[in-house]
Design a protein around this motif. Structure first.
Motif, PDB file in Angstrom:
ATOM      1  N   GLY A 176       0.786  -1.224   0.000  1.00  0.00           N
ATOM      2  CA  GLY A 176       0.000   0.000   0.000  1.00  0.00           C
ATOM      3  C   GLY A 176       0.813   1.266   0.000  1.00  0.00           C
ATOM      4  N   THR A 177       2.121   1.175   0.313  1.00  0.00           N
ATOM      5  CA  THR A 177       2.991   2.346   0.336  1.00  0.00           C
ATOM      6  C   THR A 177       4.223   2.086  -0.517  1.00  0.00           C
ATOM      7  OG1 THR A 177       4.186   1.565   2.293  1.00  0.00           O
ATOM      8  CG2 THR A 177       2.249   2.960   2.664  1.00  0.00           C
ATOM      9  N   ILE A 178       4.825   3.158  -0.995  1.00  0.00           N
ATOM     10  CA  ILE A 178       5.987   3.016  -1.867  1.00  0.00           C
ATOM     11  C   ILE A 178       7.196   2.499  -1.093  1.00  0.00           C
ATOM     12  CG2 ILE A 178       6.698   5.428  -1.575  1.00  0.00           C
ATOM     13  CD1 ILE A 178       6.864   3.353  -4.810  1.00  0.00           C
ATOM     14  N   GLY A 179       7.313   2.864   0.193  1.00  0.00           N
ATOM     15  CA  GLY A 179       8.431   2.388   0.990  1.00  0.00           C
ATOM     16  C   GLY A 179       8.405   0.889   1.183  1.00  0.00           C
ATOM     17  N   GLU A 180       7.233   0.327   1.535  1.00  0.00           N
ATOM     18  CA  GLU A 180       7.120  -1.110   1.748  1.00  0.00           C
ATOM     19  C   GLU A 180       7.242  -1.872   0.435  1.00  0.00           C
ATOM     20  OE1 GLU A 180       6.893  -2.581   4.988  1.00  0.00           O
ATOM     21  OE2 GLU A 180       7.574  -0.511   5.226  1.00  0.00           O
ATOM     22  N   VAL A 182       6.059  -0.531  17.423  1.00  0.00           N
ATOM     23  CA  VAL A 182       5.262  -1.099  16.342  1.00  0.00           C
ATOM     24  C   VAL A 182       6.069  -2.167  15.603  1.00  0.00           C
ATOM     25  CG1 VAL A 182       4.054  -0.610  14.194  1.00  0.00           C
ATOM     26  CG2 VAL A 182       3.982   1.048  16.059  1.00  0.00           C
ATOM     27  N   PRO A 183       5.832  -3.445  15.873  1.00  0.00           N
ATOM     28  CA  PRO A 183       6.486  -4.497  15.087  1.00  0.00           C
ATOM     29  C   PRO A 183       5.869  -4.609  13.694  1.00  0.00           C
ATOM     30  CG  PRO A 183       4.993  -5.468  16.683  1.00  0.00           C
ATOM     31  CD  PRO A 183       4.982  -3.985  16.934  1.00  0.00           C
ATOM     32  N   GLN A 184       6.558  -5.323  12.808  1.00  0.00           N
ATOM     33  CA  GLN A 184       6.032  -5.566  11.469  1.00  0.00           C
ATOM     34  C   GLN A 184       4.848  -6.534  11.544  1.00  0.00           C
ATOM     35  OE1 GLN A 184       7.459  -4.047   8.356  1.00  0.00           O
ATOM     36  NE2 GLN A 184       7.735  -2.809  10.189  1.00  0.00           N
ATOM     37  N   PRO A 185       3.994  -6.551  10.507  1.00  0.00           N
ATOM     38  CA  PRO A 185       2.829  -7.444  10.534  1.00  0.00           C
ATOM     39  C   PRO A 185       3.230  -8.910  10.689  1.00  0.00           C
ATOM     40  CG  PRO A 185       2.607  -5.829   8.779  1.00  0.00           C
ATOM     41  CD  PRO A 185       4.001  -5.695   9.307  1.00  0.00           C
ATOM     42  N   SER A 209      15.622   0.534   2.115  1.00  0.00           N
ATOM     43  CA  SER A 209      14.825   0.134   3.269  1.00  0.00           C
ATOM     44  C   SER A 209      13.678   1.132   3.368  1.00  0.00           C
ATOM     45  CB  SER A 209      15.675   0.087   4.546  1.00  0.00           C
ATOM     46  OG  SER A 209      16.426   1.272   4.702  1.00  0.00           O
ATOM     47  N   SER A 210      12.954   1.151   4.506  1.00  0.00           N
ATOM     48  CA  SER A 210      11.796   2.040   4.576  1.00  0.00           C
ATOM     49  C   SER A 210      11.640   2.622   5.964  1.00  0.00           C
ATOM     50  CB  SER A 210      10.517   1.290   4.182  1.00  0.00           C
ATOM     51  OG  SER A 210      10.123   0.405   5.216  1.00  0.00           O
ATOM     52  N   THR A 211      10.897   3.733   6.046  1.00  0.00           N
ATOM     53  CA  THR A 211      10.633   4.373   7.333  1.00  0.00           C
ATOM     54  C   THR A 211       9.601   3.609   8.142  1.00  0.00           C
ATOM     55  OG1 THR A 211       8.965   5.782   6.277  1.00  0.00           O
ATOM     56  CG2 THR A 211      11.197   6.676   6.481  1.00  0.00           C
ATOM     57  N   SER A 212       8.742   2.834   7.501  1.00  0.00           N
ATOM     58  CA  SER A 212       7.819   1.895   8.147  1.00  0.00           C
ATOM     59  C   SER A 212       7.078   2.527   9.321  1.00  0.00           C
ATOM     60  CB  SER A 212       8.595   0.658   8.625  1.00  0.00           C
ATOM     61  OG  SER A 212       7.712  -0.346   9.065  1.00  0.00           O
ATOM     62  N   PHE A 213       6.270   3.542   9.025  1.00  0.00           N
ATOM     63  CA  PHE A 213       5.507   4.237  10.060  1.00  0.00           C
ATOM     64  C   PHE A 213       4.065   3.748  10.024  1.00  0.00           C
ATOM     65  CE2 PHE A 213       4.168   7.636  12.828  1.00  0.00           C
ATOM     66  CZ  PHE A 213       5.319   8.035  13.478  1.00  0.00           C
ATOM     67  N   GLY A 214       3.861   2.446  10.281  1.00  0.00           N
ATOM     68  CA  GLY A 214       2.535   1.871  10.204  1.00  0.00           C
ATOM     69  C   GLY A 214       2.148   1.566   8.769  1.00  0.00           C
ATOM     70  N   ALA A 215       0.884   1.136   8.578  1.00  0.00           N
ATOM     71  CA  ALA A 215       0.430   0.708   7.258  1.00  0.00           C
ATOM     72  C   ALA A 215       0.144   1.866   6.317  1.00  0.00           C
ATOM     73  CB  ALA A 215      -0.829  -0.150   7.401  1.00  0.00           C
ATOM     74  N   SER A 238      12.870   2.583  11.481  1.00  0.00           N
ATOM     75  CA  SER A 238      11.587   3.196  11.828  1.00  0.00           C
ATOM     76  C   SER A 238      11.659   3.938  13.153  1.00  0.00           C
ATOM     77  CB  SER A 238      10.507   2.114  11.910  1.00  0.00           C
ATOM     78  OG  SER A 238       9.299   2.658  12.412  1.00  0.00           O
ATOM     79  N   PHE A 239      11.037   5.113  13.210  1.00  0.00           N
ATOM     80  CA  PHE A 239      10.872   5.826  14.473  1.00  0.00           C
ATOM     81  C   PHE A 239      10.055   4.998  15.461  1.00  0.00           C
ATOM     82  CE2 PHE A 239      12.161   9.598  12.114  1.00  0.00           C
ATOM     83  CZ  PHE A 239      12.781  10.374  13.077  1.00  0.00           C
ATOM     84  N   LEU A 240       9.229   4.096  14.946  1.00  0.00           N
ATOM     85  CA  LEU A 240       8.312   3.328  15.785  1.00  0.00           C
ATOM     86  C   LEU A 240       8.806   1.917  16.076  1.00  0.00           C
ATOM     87  CD1 LEU A 240       4.853   4.260  14.193  1.00  0.00           C
ATOM     88  CD2 LEU A 240       6.053   5.380  16.067  1.00  0.00           C
ATOM     89  N   LYS A 241      10.069   1.632  15.841  1.00  0.00           N
ATOM     90  CA  LYS A 241      10.538   0.252  15.933  1.00  0.00           C
ATOM     91  C   LYS A 241      10.293  -0.366  17.304  1.00  0.00           C
ATOM     92  CE  LYS A 241      15.328   1.431  17.193  1.00  0.00           C
ATOM     93  NZ  LYS A 241      15.350   0.707  18.479  1.00  0.00           N
ATOM     94  N   ASP A 242      10.341   0.411  18.379  1.00  0.00           N
ATOM     95  CA  ASP A 242      10.165  -0.127  19.726  1.00  0.00           C
ATOM     96  C   ASP A 242       8.719  -0.109  20.186  1.00  0.00           C
ATOM     97  OD1 ASP A 242      12.921  -0.759  20.528  1.00  0.00           O
ATOM     98  OD2 ASP A 242      13.237   1.383  20.241  1.00  0.00           O
TER      99      ASP A 242
END
Length: 690
Positions: free
Chosen positions: A62-66, A675-678, A75-81, A669-673
């Motif tokens: 759904g995002t260009i980073g993922e 928000v884990p990956q799906p 790699s990607s910033t991975s800030f949620g879906a 990711s800023f949220l790594k601690d």
């Protein structure tokens, strides 16, 4: 032996016999992003790749980073879906430009990782990634890399028949997701009309473990709960997005001219619990949490912080061939009106971000003279950006850029040489304080390659580029709750200067190939956010500072078709990538650790089977106050079935991602601690070309 050592050792033994999958399949595809002097991907000197065809469909997210995060060096910033931006060789933000058909995305995504890129991957025909020095075409804000999403909203050629149409529908299990995309090109004489649309909706996605990492719980002095490893849903990770485009082109014998309009909108949750509550409220209000958990999922989504984004964009693109001294003239242009609103809850407007801007680029390609080719261009950009509300960490600002550049190529026997230069003038205005800064920037690059044998080619580039600080780096002063920071800019920051070298060795023979890219960049006055150990409004203070820095690393990638079994061709591919980044005062934050990707594939005319293993090492080269990230292994599987002759334009795809339901946290990711990956995700799609 540690898992890190095992993964690295396995990759080192695998890679020398295999190489970049995209190269072997798309070596004759023209890459248009790096230079006005278009070359095939196999002729590129360094640092370029294309994601297209079946590989693009398998990676589509759904995002260009993922979508791009498994490409070499990405790699990607991975800030949620809902929001994920590409990171290239450890560089992100304003140093990586995301383009649509050669023109910038004209959104607010570079200002913060929780801001989505206003680009729809589902309509991409192919995505080009350019790393290294071949970036002078796009300006200083692309100094770390370029991602160009090429879609068909402005037709450049006639359709194969009078009508070309494509329909795709898909579903995913991890988030109860559903998506659809359709496009049509219709010919009327020399006119080609285009229409496309997409829709995607997903609920909160499943995660294999507790949201907070073990490192985060230890930092807070909390015990690891007994149910840490139990599956649950990630609150506020829903997405609801759509897009609609229409375009028309005149296509003649010597070129084309086309225009298009696009509307993109998305509503998505901002996960992670960053405390968007009003000042004085306890972030850990247990009674409030209990009430939220008793409500249904849809209500939970509404109660969290979410963003509503809307962009209307107009594009023009043209290319026309001539006789005489000028071979071709090209025009690229885009204007967009962008707005997104961050809601603290239903009907509670927090901050409104707007960006109205345009970009125009015109290029002239000279006719080839002997062994010399050349192209020259000018570029104009303007960005009128504002943020109003509780999270207005940056004041209203205006950025104006004018640039001129020139590219040259020379063929001397089996030696190919390239050179480029760019001058750019950038004006940054702080509208609130009537403050402004002007920067004059000059960048140059040169390189070449030589065929040592029919199978072996070596190449390299050297470059010196200059980048102006952004308005965020200059003028920020306020709380930025999405990243849990109080950001302070520095209006005295000067331009950033990068001097670097990149080398590539490629071996291609028969059904196998291997490519090694090595890079080193030395920065003078590299601008980044440093944590100060101070607090403001209950948030840690991050100050934009300038320090000398160096980035270095490698990408090794390969592919080999090693056997046949019945109607199937068997092949293997692998990728190893590594980047190290540090300043004179210490390590830089959120730098991707070493990673490997190994795949096995069996392909026939109708059926393709693929399995792959991704290993990401632990991250322990840490910046001040940064927490480590554990290593992880992911296993994925893909099945593609194409209909037999007579209906060969129908493809069914089935895939299972993260088969082992592994805990994975992206260090970038800023949220790594938080928000884990799906977790495990079963996906299905069907595509039909009519």
């Amino acid at each position: 032996m540690s898992r890190f050592a095992s993964g690295l050792l396995a990759s080192v033994f695998l890679v020398p016999s295999i190489a970049i999958a995209q190269d072997s399949k798309d070596e004759d595809v023209i890459i248009v992003t790096a230079s006005p002097l278009e070359r095939s991907i196999d002729e590129a000197i360094t640092g370029q790749s294309i994601l297209a065809g079946d590989a693009l469909q398998d990676r589509l997210s759904g995002t260009i980073g993922e979508t791009l995060k498994l490409e070499p060096g990405v790699s990607s910033t991975s800030f949620g879906a809902g929001a994920s931006r590409p990171i290239i060789r450890g560089q992100g933000g304003d140093r990586v430009r995301v383009l649509t058909n050669g023109v910038g995305s004209i959104d607010a995504s570079s200002a913060s990782p929780d801001h989505a890129v206003a680009v729809e991957p589902a309509q991409a025909e192919r995505i080009e990634v350019v790393r290294g020095a071949a970036l002078l075409r796009y300006g200083s804000s692309g100094s770390g890399g370029i991602v160009n999403v090429i879609d068909g909203r402005i037709p450049r050629d006639m359709p194969d028949g009078n009508t070309d149409a494509t329909v795709r529908i898909g579903a995913s299990s991890v988030d109860a997701g559903a998506e659809g995309a359709a496009s049509i090109d219709q010919r009327f004489g020399n006119l080609v009309f285009h229409l496309d649309g997409t829709y995607r909706r997903s609920e909160n996605y499943n995660i294999p473990v507790e949201g907070e990492s073990r490192a985060q719980l230890a930092e807070e002095g909390e015990e690891i709960p007994d149910d840490f490893d139990e599956n649950r849903k990630l609150d506020n990770s829903f997405v609801d997005s759509s897009s609609l485009s229409g375009g028309v082109s005149y296509v003649g014998d010597r070129g084309f001219f086309g225009v298009a309009i696009n509307n993109f909108n998305s509503t998505y949750g901002v996960p992670g619990g960053h405390g968007h509550e009003e000042e004085g409220h306890d972030h850990d209000d247990e009674d409030h949490d209990e009430e939220e958990h008793e409500e249904g999922e849809e209500e939970e989504e509404e109660e969290g912080v979410f963003i509503k984004l809307d962009q209307t964009r107009y594009d023009v693109n043209a290319g026309w061939e001539f006789d005489g001294l000028i071979e071709k003239v090209q025009l690229f242009g885009g204007y967009a009106d962008y707005k997104h609103t961050e809601f603290e809850g239903p009907g509670e407007v927090g901050t409104v971000f707007t960006n109205e801007g345009y970009e125009v680029r015109a290029e002239v390609i000279q006719a080839e003279r002997g062994n010399w080719r050349a192209a020259h261009g000018v570029q104009l950009r303007e960005r009128d950006f504002s943020a109003v509300g509780e999270e207005a960490f940056v004041p209203p600002s205006l950025t104006q850029t004018i640039g001129a550049y020139t590219f040259h190529e020379f063929e001397l026997g089996n030696i190919h040489l390239e050179g480029a230069a760019r001058y750019e003038s950038t004006l940054q205005k702080n509208s609130a304080l009537a403050d402004k800064r002007k920067f004059d920037l000059f960048s140059v690059s040169g390189g070449g390659d030589v065929h040592l044998t029919d199978a072996v080619r070596i190449g390299g580039t050297v470059f010196r580029t200059e980048r102006a600080p952004t308005t965020e780096e200059l003028f920020s002063n306020g709380p930025h709750l999405a990243t849990n920071q109080f950001e302070l800019g520095d209006a005295s920051l000067d331009k950033e200067v990068a001097t670097g070298v990149e080398a590539a060795i490629r071996h291609r023979e028969g059904n196998h190939n291997v490519t090694l890219n090595l890079f080193y960049t030395d920065y003078s006055d590299y601008i980044f956010e440093a944590e100060t150990a101070d607090e403001e409004d209950g948030l840690p203070v991050f100050q934009f500072v300038a320090d000398d820095a160096e980035f270095y690393g490698l990408e090794v990638a390969g592919q080999s078709q090693f056997a046949s079994a019945g109607k199937f061709d068997l092949s293997a591919d692998a990728l190893v990538e590594y980047v190290r980044a540090k300043t004179d005062s210490g390590n830089l934050p959120r730098i991707p650790p070493l990673s490997t990707l190994v795949g096995l594939e069996a392909e026939s005319d109708r059926l393709t089977l693929r399995g792959e293993w991704e290993y990401v090492a632990e991250a322990n080269d840490l910046a001040a106050f940064e927490l480590p990230t554990d290593d992880y292994n992911l296993v994925n599987a893909f099945v593609t079935w194409k209909a037999p002759v007579g209906a060969q334009d129908v493809a069914l795809r089935f895939s299972v991602l993260n088969i082992l339901d592994t805990e994975a946290r992206q260090h970038t990711s800023f949220l790594k601690d938080l928000v884990p990956q799906p977790g495990r995700n079963v996906r299905f799609s069907i595509t039909a070309k009519l």
